[in-house]
Design an enzyme around this catalytic site. Structure first.
Site: not given
Ligand code: ASP
Length: 296
Positions: A167, A196, A218
């Site tokens: 991300t 989402v 993230t």
């Molecule tokens: N936070 C992101 C989600 O859950 C994934 C990530 O940051 O790796 O969509």
């Protein structure tokens, strides 16, 4: 006022050695794009958008081109951004044919009628506003296709929340003292279509208030949403509290409430920064004592 910028490339497991050089150069390029905007007197908002676009276009980050796949083998991206001076925000969820979801989020913010559009309606908005569309499979890289197949053939359709990071996001402070934050992602590997995550949710994945701070998050979206992590971290900086301390306290709340894993980047109006995570690693680029630091 001296500008400041932090760019991140996701929190999660340690980046495999074979990918480290390319990820490092991606983060460096994104930082430079944003930093050039800031040193030329541009806005924090432009800096975070253009830094994020650079990483959405890079195939080794989980955003735009190179996004991870849903259980159906499709790409659905989420993104959000916030201007900490105007409190305007824009967000998109589960869009399939947009390479630069952060630009769509910005167009929604600029339009001003709504904050958050998802799915078909967001894609129609993109068409009506002349944003470039791509065929949905143009965002699928060979690498992500192979990872999807491994997941499908291995442990069934389980969603993977703590896998390889990717991300992307950015926070910036411009020379006029404005703060902004942006986040963009393909989400989590093997997610249900229509899921989402926090990256699309203002207050969870993204938040900015120019009087307090800016944050991009993230990690485990289902946990981060429930902890409203970005806003929690920013509020913990109220009164000039240290961003690093605020990030640790916010992560402690997250762990206590939901046992989730996450990483945060934070900036305050004085240019003080925090890059804190409770995962194995987190990619980030920022300046420290006048020098660029890049971690993968
Ligand atoms: N936070 C992101 C989600 O859950 C994934 C990530 O940051 O790796 O969509």
């Amino acid at each position: 006022m001296t500008p400041a910028l932090i760019v991140h490339g996701g929190a999660g497991a340690t980046t495999p050695p074979a990918l480290q050089t390319e990820r490092r150069s991606g983060l460096t390029a994104a930082f430079e794009v944003g930093w050039n905007i800031l040193v030329q007197g541009g806005t924090a908002l432009d800096a975070v958008v253009q830094a994020t676009v650079t990483l959405e276009d890079h195939p080794l980050f989980n955003a735009g081109l190179g996004s991870c796949l849903t259980e159906d083998g499709t790409v659905e991206v989420d993104a959000s951004l916030m201007d900490g001076s105007t409190f305007q925000a824009g967000a998109v969820g589960a869009v399939r044919n947009i390479k630069n979801a952060i630009q769509l989020a910005r167009a929604i913010m600029t339009d001003g009628r709504h904050v958050f559009l998802v799915g078909d309606g967001a894609e129609r908005f993109a068409r009506e506003h002349g944003l470039p569309q791509v065929a949905a499979d143009e965002l699928i890289t060979k690498r992500q296709y192979q990872r999807w197949q491994t997941l499908r053939l291995g442990s069934g359709q389980a969603q993977q929340t703590t896998g390889e990071p990717g991300t992307v996001g950015a926070v910036a402070l411009d020379s006029s003292g404005r703060l902004a934050a942006a986040t963009s992602t393909g989400g989590v590997r093997g997610k249900r279509s229509g899921r989402v995550g926090d990256s699309a949710v203002i207050g969870a994945g993204t938040y900015a208030d120019s009087t307090i701070g800016a944050c991009s998050v993230t990690g485990d979206g289902e946990h981060i949403i429930r902890a409203t992590l970005a806003r929690t971290a920013v509020e913990l900086m109220r009164g000039g509290k240290d961003p690093v301390q605020a990030a640790h306290t916010a992560l402690a709340h997250l762990t206590r409430q939901t046992e989730g894993e996450a990483g945060l980047i934070l900036l305050d109006p004085f240019g003080r920064s925090g890059v804190v995570y409770n995962t194995e690693s987190m990619g980030a680029a920022f300046r420290s004592e006048g020098r660029l630091v890049v971690r993968v």
